[in-house]
Design an enzyme around this catalytic site. Sequence first.
Site, short mmCIF file in Angstrom:
data_model
loop_
_atom_site.label_atom_id
_atom_site.label_comp_id
_atom_site.label_asym_id
_atom_site.label_seq_id
_atom_site.Cartn_x
_atom_site.Cartn_y
_atom_site.Cartn_z
N MET A 30 -46.40 -7.46 69.70
CA MET A 30 -45.31 -7.92 68.95
C MET A 30 -45.70 -8.63 67.75
SD MET A 30 -42.23 -8.03 71.64
CE MET A 30 -42.35 -9.63 72.24
N LEU A 33 -50.30 -12.76 65.86
CA LEU A 33 -51.44 -12.53 66.76
C LEU A 33 -52.24 -13.81 66.77
CD1 LEU A 33 -52.59 -9.23 65.06
CD2 LEU A 33 -51.11 -9.38 67.16
N HIS A 34 -52.67 -14.13 68.05
CA HIS A 34 -53.36 -15.20 68.47
C HIS A 34 -54.73 -14.83 69.21
CE1 HIS A 34 -51.67 -14.76 72.38
NE2 HIS A 34 -50.55 -14.82 71.94
N GLY A 36 -55.56 -14.71 72.25
CA GLY A 36 -55.14 -13.97 73.25
C GLY A 36 -55.28 -12.52 72.78
N HIS A 37 -54.45 -11.98 71.86
CA HIS A 37 -54.47 -10.58 71.12
C HIS A 37 -56.15 -10.38 70.80
CE1 HIS A 37 -50.31 -11.84 70.26
NE2 HIS A 37 -49.79 -10.78 71.13
N LYS A 149 -51.54 -13.19 81.12
CA LYS A 149 -50.54 -14.15 80.87
C LYS A 149 -49.28 -13.39 81.39
CE LYS A 149 -47.83 -16.57 77.61
NZ LYS A 149 -47.41 -15.55 77.19
N GLN A 153 -45.58 -8.15 83.88
CA GLN A 153 -45.41 -7.08 83.04
C GLN A 153 -46.56 -6.15 82.97
OE1 GLN A 153 -44.71 -7.40 78.47
NE2 GLN A 153 -46.90 -7.24 78.30
O1 PAF Z 1 -46.70 -8.44 75.74
C1 PAF Z 1 -45.98 -7.97 74.44
O2 PAF Z 1 -46.28 -8.42 73.48
C2 PAF Z 1 -44.93 -6.84 74.54
O3 PAF Z 1 -44.05 -7.09 75.88
C3 PAF Z 1 -45.30 -5.48 74.45
C4 PAF Z 1 -46.12 -5.11 75.49
C5 PAF Z 1 -46.16 -5.34 73.10
C6 PAF Z 1 -44.23 -4.69 74.50
O4 PAF Z 1 -43.20 -4.92 73.39
#
Ligand code: PAF
Length: 254
Positions: A30, A33-34, A36-37, A149, A153
């Site tokens: 979303m 970005l940090h 973790g991404h 984290k 999900q």
């Molecule tokens: O973890 C996230 O950043 C969001 O929930 C995702 C998986 C990109 C869905 O919008």
Amino acid sequence: MNIFNNVDTWKRERHSWQGTATSLGFVPTMGALHEGHISLIKQSQKENYKTLVSIFLNPTQFDKNDDFNNYPRSFEKDLSLLNELGVNYLFYPSYDELYQDNYRYSCRENELSKILCGANRTGHFDGVLTVVMKLLNIAEADRAYFGEKDYQQYLLIREMAQSFFLKTNIVSCPLIREKDGLALSSRNLRLSSAGRKKAPAFYRILSSTLSLKEIKKELIRVGFKVEYVEEFNNRRFGAVHLENVRLIDNVPHK
Ligand code: PAF
């Protein structure tokens, strides 16, 4: 890096090299970005020939307008980071492009999505699962990467992929922490410097040997508002609020 805003244009690119030995890794985000991404992207680059990242701040997974409006946005910075990392493709759609049905159709899970983070956030996981289903169908990736984290999900997405016989392999990557133990999250950017100093106590207390009751008491004493602290599947999960910022974390627990 090639940027795609449009599903059909991306599909044309994707199909132009389908059938070759080229594998595609996909990292949905979303934005904001940090590290973790970055760890997800590097894992994808290690395991695939090409990497696609998506940035889409998904409104359907926010149960409060306030949270959506205050979610950090840093598109220009994200873009230069993705270029620096050598990411091949960015998918950056509008709401209208992704939700052509205006959310008339959705994906829902009826058990795990109702507890922990789902108990107090009505519709949150419906929004997550729906957008991830759309993105996985669009990306047509071999592997898609999700951080631990957001462990709940990750479990829901992995099981959804199995339930709907999706072709993409769902890969989990370890949670990344700051040196002081705070789990990396885009939301951390919204903490004041005093809040940022207090925040690592969440992890310290959650991973202590205290009982669940004692953990809640201690978190409140330190200044957190506790949403939940619970054990599930040999893990301890927690969500707290600090300065109106929602923080989540989870630790292995036997
Ligand atoms: O973890 C996230 O950043 C969001 O929930 C995702 C998986 C990109 C869905 O919008």
